[in-house]
Write a protein that holds these residues in place. Structure first.
Motif, mmCIF file in Angstrom:
data_model
loop_
_atom_site.group_PDB
_atom_site.id
_atom_site.type_symbol
_atom_site.label_atom_id
_atom_site.label_comp_id
_atom_site.label_asym_id
_atom_site.label_seq_id
_atom_site.Cartn_x
_atom_site.Cartn_y
_atom_site.Cartn_z
ATOM 1 N N SER A 153 -0.353 4.163 7.669
ATOM 2 C CA SER A 153 0.908 4.640 7.101
ATOM 3 C C SER A 153 2.072 3.734 7.495
ATOM 4 O O SER A 153 2.920 3.408 6.660
ATOM 5 C CB SER A 153 1.168 6.096 7.497
ATOM 6 N N SER A 154 2.102 3.259 8.733
ATOM 7 C CA SER A 154 3.236 2.416 9.129
ATOM 8 C C SER A 154 3.176 1.054 8.442
ATOM 9 O O SER A 154 4.220 0.507 8.067
ATOM 10 C CB SER A 154 3.307 2.265 10.649
ATOM 11 N N PHE A 155 1.995 0.538 8.233
ATOM 12 C CA PHE A 155 1.902 -0.756 7.528
ATOM 13 C C PHE A 155 2.132 -0.591 6.031
ATOM 14 O O PHE A 155 2.684 -1.478 5.384
ATOM 15 C CB PHE A 155 0.565 -1.448 7.841
ATOM 16 N N ARG A 156 1.745 0.540 5.492
ATOM 17 C CA ARG A 156 2.036 0.795 4.073
ATOM 18 C C ARG A 156 3.548 0.849 3.839
ATOM 19 O O ARG A 156 4.059 0.377 2.829
ATOM 20 C CB ARG A 156 1.404 2.125 3.632
ATOM 21 N N LYS A 157 4.264 1.429 4.783
ATOM 22 C CA LYS A 157 5.708 1.605 4.618
ATOM 23 C C LYS A 157 6.509 0.367 4.967
ATOM 24 O O LYS A 157 7.627 0.215 4.495
ATOM 25 C CB LYS A 157 6.185 2.766 5.512
ATOM 26 N N GLN A 158 5.962 -0.483 5.820
ATOM 27 C CA GLN A 158 6.799 -1.549 6.384
ATOM 28 C C GLN A 158 6.291 -2.970 6.132
ATOM 29 O O GLN A 158 6.797 -3.916 6.727
ATOM 30 C CB GLN A 158 6.974 -1.314 7.892
#
Lengths: 132, 299
Positions: free
Chosen positions: A125-130
């Motif tokens: 989720s953090s890599f998808r968002k950032q």
């Protein structure tokens, strides 16, 4: 911050409206999104300020810390009396950065013990968002 | 009753106790959760920009698996059951998106030409909705070991309640976890921060921020008298359980508080085998508390 309508303002405003699908001009600055935001204390600009600056076409909002601190919890979205999904506006602003191929999180910057500890749901989720 | 079931990545790894207890509890209630074949990651976060169709492919692929299962008669309806709140949110929002936008559905179907077309009929549901449908009286009738004396504070987080169109309950004042915990005999403790965000994916690169949020959520629950919190999201569980180490660093007087998946508490009350509870995967081990309360055997 001094407020001014930037040259070419409507182009930037329209682009954010198009990407987010939200009617930004409906915002009348009631501040509900900012007062309920659980992350407001970490932000440099309040969510309602971001909306106002986008209305005025000020592209500097793309450099704000706020858009990366927003966790897309959608508290603002369910409370806005004008039905503006502020989280979608934040995502549009993140995307306008990421689409220049500039990542905001790098795996090398996460310490090894954290990488071992973080569950995949957090990593993905953090890599998808950032990241782009 | 047989239902198609989407586990997602966390339920096979750190949250395996969540999956195993849910499947066992469902069986007690005459529900069979059948894992969909060849499932893939839901994407974890729903893509919020209007022009991004690519990131809806993963959820739609999973909905196609559920559609196929329903067509083959392997399950009794066109529903797809989820447990993880993030999977629920991502799959449900994607299902709404293509239902309301046939043009987007066509682009996605044309792009995935190796798959059968998705007909936008699968209904994504959360396990808690099934519990409400079965009825809390029915749940109560299966309780062998009421969770008396256990003071539990429900924590909903974000993804079960927002956006409004997919909320499994009132987004500001939900009751479903309260009703479930009360049916199990637990003492339900309200927490004014039960729908407050735990910081979600910021945990990867802003862990202090998450620790601050976790501290607020946990101390509010404890100050209302809670012995433990009940959650439905593996990312909330990580932020509220594993990040207690960081909370303790920031606030030395903080005392650890166990975090349960609500299905672990169901399994406990139903008198199921504790081997499958997966308590060994928790950072704050809940077994000490359960033994104190006479809910778990052993020393």
């Amino acid at each position: 911050m001094r407020l001014r309508i930037s040259p070419g303002a409507s182009r930037f405003t329209d682009r954010v409206a198009e990407l987010s699908g939200e009617n930004l001009r409906a915002c009348y600055q009631c501040g509900e999104c900012s007062s309920g935001c659980p992350l407001a204390s970490e932000m440099d600009l309040l969510p309602s300020t971001i909306i106002r600056l986008v209305q005025l076409g000020q592209e500097e909002v793309l450099d704000s810390k706020t858009i990366w601190v927003c966790s897309s919890c959608l508290t603002c979205a369910v409370r806005c009396p004008q039905q503006i999904d502020v989280a979608k506006v934040m995502e549009a602003l993140r995307q306008l950065n990421l689409r220049k191929n500039i990542d905001r999180i790098r795996i090398e910057e996460i310490p090894l013990d954290e990488r071992r500890r973080l569950p995949q749901i957090a990593m993905i989720s953090s890599f998808r968002k950032q990241t782009a | 009753m047989k239902n198609a079931f989407f586990p997602g990545c966390s339920l096979k790894t750190p949250a395996r106790g969540f999956e195993e207890t849910a499947i066992s509890c469902a069986r007690v209630l005459d529900l069979e959760l059948i894992e969909i074949p060849r499932w893939n990651c839901c994407g974890t976060v729903y893509s919020l920009t209007t022009d991004d169709l690519m990131h809806h492919l993963a959820p739609i692929r999973n909905l196609i698996r559920a559609q196929k299962m329903a067509a083959s008669g392997a399950v009794d309806d066109q529903r797809l059951v989820t447990l993880c709140s993030m999977c629920y949110n991502t799959l449900k929002r994607s299902s709404f998106l293509v239902k309301e936008n046939p043009d987007k559905l066509k682009v996605i179907n044309d792009f995935m030409d190796e798959e059968e077309s998705y007909s936008a009929k699968v209904e994504v549901v959360h396990f808690l909705q099934l519990m409400r449908e079965i009825g809390f009286r029915q749940l109560e009738s299966k309780v062998k070991k009421p969770l008396r004396n256990l003071r539990v504070s429900p924590y909903y987080g974000c993804m079960l309640l927002r956006p409004r169109e997919l909320a499994i309950d009132d987004p500001e004042d939900p009751k479903v976890l309260e009703d479930l915990l009360a049916a199990l005999g637990a003492h339900v403790v309200d927490n004014p921060l039960k729908v407050r965000c735990c910081g979600s994916y910021l945990t990867a690169n802003r862990k202090q921020t998450v620790a601050d949020l976790a501290h607020d959520i946990l101390t509010h629950a404890v100050s209302e008298g809670a012995d433990a919190l009940a959650v439905s999201c593996p990312l909330c569980a990580f932020n509220l359980d594993a990040r207690q180490a960081e909370v303790k660093n920031l606030h030395p007087s903080f005392e650890f508080v166990p975090i349960f998946y609500f299905t672990q508490l169901m399994a406990l009350a139903f008198g199921l085998n504790p081997e499958q509870f997966g308590f060994d995967t928790h950072t704050v081990d809940p077994r000490k508390l359960l033994k104190e309360k006479g809910l778990l055997d052993g020393e």
